[in-house]
Design a protein around this motif. Structure first.
Motif, PDB file in Angstrom:
ATOM      1  N   GLU A  96       0.838  -1.202   0.000  1.00  0.00           N
ATOM      2  CA  GLU A  96       0.000   0.000   0.000  1.00  0.00           C
ATOM      3  C   GLU A  96       0.874   1.254   0.000  1.00  0.00           C
ATOM      4  N   GLY A  97       0.586   2.177  -0.902  1.00  0.00           N
ATOM      5  CA  GLY A  97       1.306   3.437  -0.905  1.00  0.00           C
ATOM      6  C   GLY A  97       0.926   4.262   0.315  1.00  0.00           C
ATOM      7  N   ARG A  98       1.803   5.160   0.720  1.00  0.00           N
ATOM      8  CA  ARG A  98       1.463   6.022   1.862  1.00  0.00           C
ATOM      9  C   ARG A  98       2.131   7.384   1.741  1.00  0.00           C
ATOM     10  N   LYS A  99       1.482   8.366   2.324  1.00  0.00           N
ATOM     11  CA  LYS A  99       2.007   9.728   2.358  1.00  0.00           C
ATOM     12  C   LYS A  99       2.727   9.936   3.678  1.00  0.00           C
ATOM     13  N   VAL A 100       3.893  10.592   3.622  1.00  0.00           N
ATOM     14  CA  VAL A 100       4.615  10.906   4.852  1.00  0.00           C
ATOM     15  C   VAL A 100       4.798  12.415   4.940  1.00  0.00           C
ATOM     16  N   PHE A 101       4.754  12.918   6.164  1.00  0.00           N
ATOM     17  CA  PHE A 101       4.923  14.349   6.407  1.00  0.00           C
ATOM     18  C   PHE A 101       6.389  14.663   6.668  1.00  0.00           C
ATOM     19  N   LEU A 102       6.844  15.808   6.157  1.00  0.00           N
ATOM     20  CA  LEU A 102       8.234  16.221   6.297  1.00  0.00           C
ATOM     21  C   LEU A 102       8.320  17.404   7.254  1.00  0.00           C
ATOM     22  N   THR A 103       9.211  17.299   8.243  1.00  0.00           N
ATOM     23  CA  THR A 103       9.427  18.420   9.145  1.00  0.00           C
ATOM     24  C   THR A 103      10.173  19.533   8.397  1.00  0.00           C
ATOM     25  N   ARG A 104      10.236  20.699   9.009  1.00  0.00           N
ATOM     26  CA  ARG A 104      10.947  21.811   8.368  1.00  0.00           C
ATOM     27  C   ARG A 104      12.407  21.462   8.136  1.00  0.00           C
ATOM     28  N   ALA A 105      13.030  20.814   9.141  1.00  0.00           N
ATOM     29  CA  ALA A 105      14.437  20.427   8.990  1.00  0.00           C
ATOM     30  C   ALA A 105      14.611  19.437   7.845  1.00  0.00           C
ATOM     31  N   MET A 106      13.637  18.546   7.678  1.00  0.00           N
ATOM     32  CA  MET A 106      13.690  17.569   6.596  1.00  0.00           C
ATOM     33  C   MET A 106      13.568  18.270   5.245  1.00  0.00           C
ATOM     34  N   VAL A 107      12.679  19.240   5.154  1.00  0.00           N
ATOM     35  CA  VAL A 107      12.508  19.997   3.907  1.00  0.00           C
ATOM     36  C   VAL A 107      13.791  20.735   3.550  1.00  0.00           C
ATOM     37  N   VAL A 108      14.442  21.319   4.558  1.00  0.00           N
ATOM     38  CA  VAL A 108      15.701  22.037   4.312  1.00  0.00           C
ATOM     39  C   VAL A 108      16.772  21.076   3.803  1.00  0.00           C
ATOM     40  N   ASP A 109      16.894  19.913   4.452  1.00  0.00           N
ATOM     41  CA  ASP A 109      17.894  18.935   4.015  1.00  0.00           C
ATOM     42  C   ASP A 109      17.655  18.496   2.577  1.00  0.00           C
ATOM     43  N   LEU A 110      16.391  18.269   2.227  1.00  0.00           N
ATOM     44  CA  LEU A 110      16.068  17.846   0.868  1.00  0.00           C
ATOM     45  C   LEU A 110      16.303  18.969  -0.137  1.00  0.00           C
ATOM     46  N   ALA A 111      15.951  20.175   0.248  1.00  0.00           N
ATOM     47  CA  ALA A 111      16.154  21.311  -0.659  1.00  0.00           C
ATOM     48  C   ALA A 111      17.636  21.506  -0.970  1.00  0.00           C
ATOM     49  N   ASN A 112      18.486  21.224   0.002  1.00  0.00           N
ATOM     50  CA  ASN A 112      19.929  21.409  -0.178  1.00  0.00           C
ATOM     51  C   ASN A 112      20.554  20.372  -1.106  1.00  0.00           C
ATOM     52  N   ILE A 113      19.873  19.244  -1.329  1.00  0.00           N
ATOM     53  CA  ILE A 113      20.435  18.231  -2.236  1.00  0.00           C
ATOM     54  C   ILE A 113      19.648  18.147  -3.543  1.00  0.00           C
ATOM     55  N   ARG A 114      18.652  19.008  -3.698  1.00  0.00           N
ATOM     56  CA  ARG A 114      17.777  18.942  -4.878  1.00  0.00           C
ATOM     57  C   ARG A 114      18.569  19.058  -6.174  1.00  0.00           C
ATOM     58  N   SER A 115      19.540  19.945  -6.218  1.00  0.00           N
ATOM     59  CA  SER A 115      20.280  20.168  -7.463  1.00  0.00           C
ATOM     60  C   SER A 115      21.399  19.139  -7.664  1.00  0.00           C
ATOM     61  N   ARG A 116      21.788  18.447  -6.600  1.00  0.00           N
ATOM     62  CA  ARG A 116      22.885  17.470  -6.693  1.00  0.00           C
ATOM     63  C   ARG A 116      22.435  16.172  -7.348  1.00  0.00           C
ATOM     64  N   HIS A 117      21.178  15.831  -7.153  1.00  0.00           N
ATOM     65  CA  HIS A 117      20.675  14.543  -7.628  1.00  0.00           C
ATOM     66  C   HIS A 117      19.320  14.756  -8.311  1.00  0.00           C
ATOM     67  N   PRO A 118      19.309  14.897  -9.621  1.00  0.00           N
ATOM     68  CA  PRO A 118      18.098  15.295 -10.339  1.00  0.00           C
ATOM     69  C   PRO A 118      16.989  14.243 -10.426  1.00  0.00           C
ATOM     70  N   THR A 119      17.273  12.960 -10.206  1.00  0.00           N
ATOM     71  CA  THR A 119      16.238  11.927 -10.361  1.00  0.00           C
ATOM     72  C   THR A 119      15.929  11.246  -9.033  1.00  0.00           C
ATOM     73  N   LEU A 120      16.804  10.343  -8.599  1.00  0.00           N
ATOM     74  CA  LEU A 120      16.616   9.683  -7.308  1.00  0.00           C
ATOM     75  C   LEU A 120      16.959  10.662  -6.196  1.00  0.00           C
TER      76      LEU A 120
END
Length: 325
Positions: A214-238
């Motif tokens: 079953e697919g599921r949605k997960v919530f991201l904390t602000r710190a998690m969003v920041v960490d992901l935003a910082n690697i967004r340009s480093r890894h364009p697909t995965l």
């Protein structure tokens, strides 16, 4: 008697027969006519027996496994089970036979291994085919396991890990560790996550394929969003630029060694750490923890740790209350 024939331009034999008004046509997948006749006669006999006595009378365990795998189910541990139960009718397989098989197939294994690699997949295969064919389902008593207290990740461990990973120029590993800890995602699920599955503006990610199907949605904390935003340009697909758990393990081990942290597996600081943080350290009820962590069975959480609708507030309250690096 089945009709055996060759199609124009082909040396392979085919056959056809009719049972109870239904026509069956198959390829014998051989250029030997006598062998093709034997295959056709055997197939017709099986179909007639199924019509007279019911499909349960002819359904074999390898047949059940084939349908199970055709539906995209997990094939781990099935090879040894197929060899052991080759030729067995599903109707003849019961709980005691499965428990006996566990000890024969893995004579030196622990009860936990017997449960994980024999009882669980056997029950899954048989109940899958039972549901599809409207046959009786099976119940198998699990072996009693010795409860071992596993170490669990916490915010201090994660903070030290994240700080070291970033110092090593491994921000994707820092982000992955936080993601596993704060969402209870399994490594295999995290490896499949793409940027199309993530909405940083809304602070959510969607896991399309999970272990329980079953697919599921997960919530991201602000710190998690920041960490992901910082690697967004480093890894364009995965998102985490890791194709499999082996790659993840090597990266995690490197950071743990450099940080001189207690060695934890990805499951211990991730999924196990999530449940411990929610239930033990913050008193969140089992039902809410199961909803957020993707546990299909709340009983499993009850057995490991000690009810509620899933919402964002509880994730922010537990994991977003401290400013992390």
């Amino acid at each position: 008697m089945p009709n055996v024939y060759q199609r124009k331009g082909s040396e392979v034999w085919h056959y056809s027969f009719t049972v109870d008004g239904e026509r069956y046509r198959r390829s014998a997948e051989t250029d030997d006519k006598r062998l093709a006749e034997d295959i056709a006669i055997k197939h017709e006999a099986l179909v007639r027996r199924a019509v007279v006595h019911g499909e349960e009378a002819v359904l074999t365990f390898p047949d059940a496994v084939a349908e199970y795998l055709d539906d995209g189910k997990d094939g781990r541990f099935l090879a040894k089970l197929i060899r052991h139960f080759k030729g067995w009718k599903v109707k003849d397989i019961n709980g005691p036979e499965i428990r006996k098989a566990a000890k024969i197939i893995y004579p030196d294994a622990s009860p936990a291994t017997w449960n994980r690699q024999v009882i669980t997949p056997m029950r899954a295969v048989i109940n899958h085919i039972a549901e599809a064919k409207r046959l009786p389902k099976i119940s198998v008593k699990r072996f009693k396991e010795e409860k071992k207290r596993r170490p669990a990740g916490n915010t201090d461990w994660l903070s030290a890990f994240s700080k070291t990973a970033k110092a090593l120029d491994m921000p994707e590993t820092a982000a992955l560790a936080r993601f596993l800890f704060e969402t209870a995602t399994r490594v295999s699920e995290a490896c499949r996550l793409t940027w199309d599955d993530v909405n940083l503006q809304l602070g959510v990610a969607f896991l399309e394929r999970t272990k329980n199907g079953e697919g599921r949605k997960v919530f991201l904390t602000r710190a998690m969003v920041v960490d992901l935003a910082n690697i967004r340009s480093r890894h364009p697909t995965l998102v985490f630029a890791a194709a499999n758990r082996s790659t993840v393990k090597k990266r995690i081990d490197k950071v743990i060694t450099a940080a001189k942290l207690p060695r934890l597996t990805s499951h211990e600081f991730g999924r196990h750490g999530f449940a411990t943080e929610m239930i033990v350290r913050n008193g969140v009820d089992v039902a809410t923890t199961a909803d957020h962590g993707g546990w299909k069975s709340r009983r499993l959480l009850m057995e490991i740790y000690v009810e509620g609708d899933a919402d964002r507030e509880v994730i922010d309250r537990v994991f977003g209350k401290k400013k992390s690096p």
